[in-house]
Motif scaffolding. Structure first.
Motif, PDB file in Angstrom:
ATOM      1  N   UNK A   1       0.848  -1.207   0.000  1.00  0.00           N
ATOM      2  CA  UNK A   1       0.000   0.000   0.000  1.00  0.00           C
ATOM      3  C   UNK A   1       0.877   1.248   0.000  1.00  0.00           C
ATOM      4  N   UNK A   2       1.963   1.208   0.797  1.00  0.00           N
ATOM      5  CA  UNK A   2       2.886   2.358   0.850  1.00  0.00           C
ATOM      6  C   UNK A   2       3.550   2.582  -0.503  1.00  0.00           C
ATOM      7  N   UNK A   3       3.968   1.476  -1.117  1.00  0.00           N
ATOM      8  CA  UNK A   3       4.677   1.573  -2.401  1.00  0.00           C
ATOM      9  C   UNK A   3       3.762   2.168  -3.480  1.00  0.00           C
ATOM     10  N   UNK A   4       2.528   1.675  -3.516  1.00  0.00           N
ATOM     11  CA  UNK A   4       1.581   2.177  -4.523  1.00  0.00           C
ATOM     12  C   UNK A   4       1.270   3.652  -4.270  1.00  0.00           C
ATOM     13  N   UNK A   5       1.120   4.009  -2.997  1.00  0.00           N
ATOM     14  CA  UNK A   5       0.809   5.404  -2.648  1.00  0.00           C
ATOM     15  C   UNK A   5       1.957   6.337  -3.066  1.00  0.00           C
ATOM     16  N   UNK A   6       3.205   5.879  -2.814  1.00  0.00           N
ATOM     17  CA  UNK A   6       4.366   6.694  -3.198  1.00  0.00           C
ATOM     18  C   UNK A   6       4.436   6.821  -4.721  1.00  0.00           C
ATOM     19  N   UNK A   7       4.085   5.740  -5.417  1.00  0.00           N
ATOM     20  CA  UNK A   7       4.185   5.738  -6.881  1.00  0.00           C
ATOM     21  C   UNK A   7       3.162   6.679  -7.525  1.00  0.00           C
ATOM     22  N   UNK A   8       1.921   6.618  -7.039  1.00  0.00           N
ATOM     23  CA  UNK A   8       0.847   7.383  -7.704  1.00  0.00           C
ATOM     24  C   UNK A   8       0.555   8.726  -7.021  1.00  0.00           C
TER      25      UNK A   8
ATOM     26  N   UNK B   1      -9.410  -3.669   4.160  1.00  0.00           N
ATOM     27  CA  UNK B   1     -10.259  -2.644   4.789  1.00  0.00           C
ATOM     28  C   UNK B   1      -9.487  -1.885   5.868  1.00  0.00           C
ATOM     29  N   UNK B   2      -8.806  -2.634   6.744  1.00  0.00           N
ATOM     30  CA  UNK B   2      -8.118  -1.987   7.875  1.00  0.00           C
ATOM     31  C   UNK B   2      -6.956  -1.114   7.371  1.00  0.00           C
ATOM     32  N   UNK B   3      -6.282  -1.573   6.321  1.00  0.00           N
ATOM     33  CA  UNK B   3      -5.143  -0.802   5.792  1.00  0.00           C
ATOM     34  C   UNK B   3      -5.624   0.430   5.016  1.00  0.00           C
ATOM     35  N   UNK B   4      -6.630   0.250   4.158  1.00  0.00           N
ATOM     36  CA  UNK B   4      -6.957   1.328   3.223  1.00  0.00           C
ATOM     37  C   UNK B   4      -8.049   2.299   3.680  1.00  0.00           C
ATOM     38  N   UNK B   5      -9.018   1.816   4.456  1.00  0.00           N
ATOM     39  CA  UNK B   5     -10.154   2.700   4.772  1.00  0.00           C
ATOM     40  C   UNK B   5      -9.711   4.002   5.452  1.00  0.00           C
ATOM     41  N   UNK B   6      -8.839   3.945   6.492  1.00  0.00           N
ATOM     42  CA  UNK B   6      -8.406   5.224   7.096  1.00  0.00           C
ATOM     43  C   UNK B   6      -7.685   6.124   6.087  1.00  0.00           C
ATOM     44  N   UNK B   7      -6.844   5.519   5.245  1.00  0.00           N
ATOM     45  CA  UNK B   7      -6.114   6.310   4.240  1.00  0.00           C
ATOM     46  C   UNK B   7      -7.101   6.952   3.260  1.00  0.00           C
ATOM     47  N   UNK B   8      -8.115   6.197   2.859  1.00  0.00           N
ATOM     48  CA  UNK B   8      -9.075   6.719   1.874  1.00  0.00           C
ATOM     49  C   UNK B   8      -9.935   7.825   2.491  1.00  0.00           C
TER      50      UNK B   8
END
Ligand code: NAI
Length: 331
Positions: A74-81, A123-130
């Motif tokens: 998730x971190x890698x994708x976030x940094x990339x995009x 859900x636990x990883x992405x929902x707060x970020x989203x």
């Protein structure tokens, strides 16, 4: 969400089958797509195919039951995009068949680990970020909010004698999706769970991704059973067509998508079955209806044996040495 152009998408199981179909459809509409998968070779092949279609995609190899790996991806994708996904599609899933009474802890741990806990991890990883990035109420980054889609199964609505870990994982995933649908509504984040039946995919070979520490099974699995599953899935729905059904549900912010014209009739029958469980008369009715359902299932269980070479044998049997299982249910 109606415009997918420029949206950041994250698709689990995106190297194959339904997930790859979604990557093609949403990537083709201009989404910036990350595909994650446990199989590096399948990722490489899928990325080459997406590139040949002019789709800008990032591939990350990971096991979504491993939380550290999932967070790193998730971190890698976030940094990339440059941001977390606006469109999160949780599609990865596995299946293995055998009598419920032959199931081992490991049969449940593997299937629920991927199909249910993999989605919970997402859900636990992405929902707060989203919420932080795309909250329509307080945030201003994306006025269209964000959307989470999950691929479940029509199997979510029933119990199956030879598919207990899978159908209970999918029933739980549906329930999870409805909870998040209600919870995320005030943030402008939609949730859709899609329930297909047979997809033209590689799920017949899912067993090849089963980890060694969960290898202990009560089910008979062989080259022949894998070939049988492959020949059935070869007749399934095209993944891009399936993705179009999901897209329509996302556009309309619907919590449930079933890609068949007679979806309502199918659901009425499933819910009637649950009500029938309550009474003796109901159970009598159910016996009569079973015949009709068996006819309908034939449509989903056609085979195309031209796609396989080698032996073919029925799946869903127990291992031969499990002496407490009825002989006709054993290999
Ligand atoms: P598929 O096998 O072609 O694709 C699933 C992908 O998930 C594979 O590439 C696999 O490597 C990946 N995967 C498996 N375990 C993983 C893990 N631990 N971490 C990361 N990736 C992992 O199968 P298909 O059919 O496209 O499956 C997609 C979804 O559709 C699944 O949730 C499945 O349960 C569901 N489904 C499939 C049906 C079918 O007939 N094929 C019917 C109904 C639902």
């Amino acid at each position: 969400m109606k415009d997918f152009s420029g949206k950041i998408a994250f698709i689990t199981g995106g190297a194959s089958g339904a997930g790859l179909g979604q990557a093609k459809l949403f990537g083709g509409l201009g989404a910036k797509v990350t595909i994650v998968d446990i199989r590096q070779e399948a990722l490489d092949k899928a990325l080459a195919e997406l590139k040949s279609l002019g789709i800008d995609a990032l591939g990350i190899q990971m096991d979504l039951t491993n939380r550290e790996q999932y967070i790193a991806a998730a971190d890698k994708a976030e940094a990339h995009w440059g941001g977390p996904p606006q469109l999160l599609i949780q599609t990865a899933g596995v299946n293995t068949f055998g009598p419920a009474e032959a199931s081992t802890f490991e049969d449940f741990d593997w299937v629920l680990g991927v199909n249910l806990f993999g989605v919970i991890n997402g859900m636990v990883i992405f929902v707060p970020r989203m919420i932080k990035a795309y909250n329509k109420v307080n945030g201003t980054i994306n006025q269209e909010g964000a959307h989470i889609a999950i691929v479940s199964s029509l199997g979510a609505f029933s119990g199956f004698a030879t598919d207990a870990p899978y159908s209970c994982s999918k029933a739980a995933v549906n329930n999870l999706a409805y909870s998040y649908y209600e919870a995320l509504k005030p943030y402008g984040i939609g949730v859709t769970v899609q329930c297909p039946a047979n997809i033209n995919s590689n799920i017949g070979e899912a067993i090849l991704t089963r980890p060694a520490h969960l290898a202990n099974t009560g089910y008979h699995v062989s080259e022949g059973t894998i070939n049988m599953l492959k020949s059935i899935h070869a007749t399934g729905m095209d993944p891009v067509e399936l993705a179009k059904n999901l897209k329509a549900a996302i556009e309309n912010e619907l919590p449930l998508a079933i890609p068949y014209d007679n979806a309502e009739e199918m659901l009425q029958r499933e819910f009637r079955k649950v009500i029938q469980y309550l009474t003796v008369e109901g159970m009598r009715e159910q016996e009569e209806e079973k015949r009709k359902i068996a006819e309908e299932m034939k449509g989903f269980l056609q085979t195309d044996t031209s796609v396989v070479s080698g032996p073919i044998e029925p799946f869903g049997q127990a291992k031969s040495d499990l002496e407490w299982i009825l002989p006709e249910k054993r290999k």
